[in-house]
Design a protein around this motif. Sequence first.
Motif, short mmCIF file in Angstrom:
data_model
loop_
_atom_site.label_atom_id
_atom_site.label_comp_id
_atom_site.label_asym_id
_atom_site.label_seq_id
_atom_site.Cartn_x
_atom_site.Cartn_y
_atom_site.Cartn_z
N TYR A 1 26.23 -46.33 23.41
CA TYR A 1 25.09 -46.13 24.30
C TYR A 1 25.39 -45.00 25.27
N GLY A 2 24.42 -44.11 25.46
CA GLY A 2 24.53 -43.09 26.49
C GLY A 2 23.61 -43.40 27.65
N SER A 3 23.56 -42.50 28.61
CA SER A 3 22.71 -42.70 29.78
C SER A 3 21.25 -42.90 29.34
N GLY A 4 20.61 -43.95 29.82
CA GLY A 4 19.22 -44.26 29.48
C GLY A 4 19.07 -45.17 28.28
N ASP A 5 20.16 -45.44 27.56
CA ASP A 5 20.08 -46.30 26.36
C ASP A 5 20.12 -47.78 26.75
N TRP A 6 19.59 -48.61 25.86
CA TRP A 6 19.54 -50.05 26.07
C TRP A 6 19.33 -50.73 24.73
N ASN A 7 19.47 -52.05 24.70
CA ASN A 7 19.31 -52.82 23.46
C ASN A 7 18.36 -53.98 23.73
N ALA A 8 17.32 -54.08 22.92
CA ALA A 8 16.34 -55.14 23.08
C ALA A 8 16.96 -56.50 22.77
N LEU A 9 16.42 -57.54 23.37
CA LEU A 9 16.89 -58.90 23.11
C LEU A 9 16.66 -59.25 21.65
N HIS A 10 17.68 -59.83 21.01
CA HIS A 10 17.61 -60.09 19.58
C HIS A 10 18.64 -61.13 19.18
N ARG A 11 18.66 -61.46 17.90
CA ARG A 11 19.70 -62.31 17.30
C ARG A 11 20.24 -61.60 16.07
N THR B 1 33.55 -47.14 35.81
CA THR B 1 34.36 -45.92 35.69
C THR B 1 33.80 -45.02 34.60
N ASP B 2 33.65 -45.56 33.40
CA ASP B 2 33.12 -44.79 32.29
C ASP B 2 31.59 -44.83 32.23
N TYR B 3 31.00 -45.86 32.80
CA TYR B 3 29.55 -45.99 32.79
C TYR B 3 29.11 -46.93 33.90
N THR B 4 27.81 -46.86 34.25
CA THR B 4 27.21 -47.83 35.14
C THR B 4 26.00 -48.44 34.44
N GLY B 5 25.58 -49.61 34.93
CA GLY B 5 24.54 -50.35 34.22
C GLY B 5 25.14 -50.97 32.97
N ARG C 1 22.89 -46.66 33.09
CA ARG C 1 22.38 -45.74 34.12
C ARG C 1 23.12 -44.41 34.13
N SER C 2 24.40 -44.43 33.74
CA SER C 2 25.17 -43.19 33.66
C SER C 2 26.36 -43.42 32.75
N GLY C 3 26.87 -42.33 32.17
CA GLY C 3 28.08 -42.41 31.36
C GLY C 3 27.83 -42.87 29.93
N ARG C 4 28.87 -43.39 29.33
CA ARG C 4 28.84 -43.81 27.91
C ARG C 4 29.48 -45.19 27.78
N ARG C 5 28.78 -46.07 27.09
CA ARG C 5 29.25 -47.46 26.89
C ARG C 5 29.42 -47.70 25.39
#
Length: 243
Positions: free
Chosen positions: A138-148, A169-173, A228-232
């Motif tokens: 995930y990069g800044s602005g990315d997210w994952n919808a609720l799922h199974r 440190t590497d990302y926020t959010g 919100r920032s960085g890479r996860r």
Amino acid sequence: MIDTTHPAGTVSELVDATDWEALTEEVDGHGSALTGRLLDPAQCGELADLYGENERFRSTVDMARHRFGSGRYRYFTHDLPEPVRELRQAFYPHLLPIARDWAHRLGRPAPWPDELEEWLGMCHEAGQSKSAQILLRYGSGDWNALHRDVFGDMLFPLQVVIGLDAPGTDYTGGEFLMTEQRPRAQSRGSAILLPQGHGLVFTTRDRPVASRRGWSAAPMRHGVSTVRSGRRRTLGLVFHDAG
């Protein structure tokens, strides 16, 4: 308190050294529980860097294209990197008693044998023969919808995600999200920061909760809040294969 020291021992030894009694109690009560640190930062970096090695993966999913959120993940082939194979092998015998207990409480079959390879063979015989181990980015602005992560009738009720980057440190959010639909009640949510190198054991589909009529299945879903920032980057360990 979260363990932030560098781990000493093999991956299998560290998984075995987990306080499984305490972890089981927490998973029972909340549907998820953090382990101690299983991988050091160098090991996390080595796993995360595999993302660019195309030959290791059978497919890549663009979440936005499929309306799953935003970001990408890749499914490993069955030729798993040794740390991924070792982690899955190490977790299975500890998660198995929880899975069997939950099945008993819910009055469901408990088809899972003692050995992971035998269970995966059963998945393949039922038509679920694709590797479901995933590397997520995930990069800044990315997210994952609720799922199974349910790929067919052959299902293991618990899975594990391991953080490969350091929150703050590497990302926020990028909190790991879970929602639980309790019997005849509003949904309950939780948000968990996933420390680098730690694992989070969580519910695949539902878990038993006490009700007036005994035990009921509380459906659960998981996802990731907006980075919100960085890479996860994370490693997902699933204990059933995909169709």
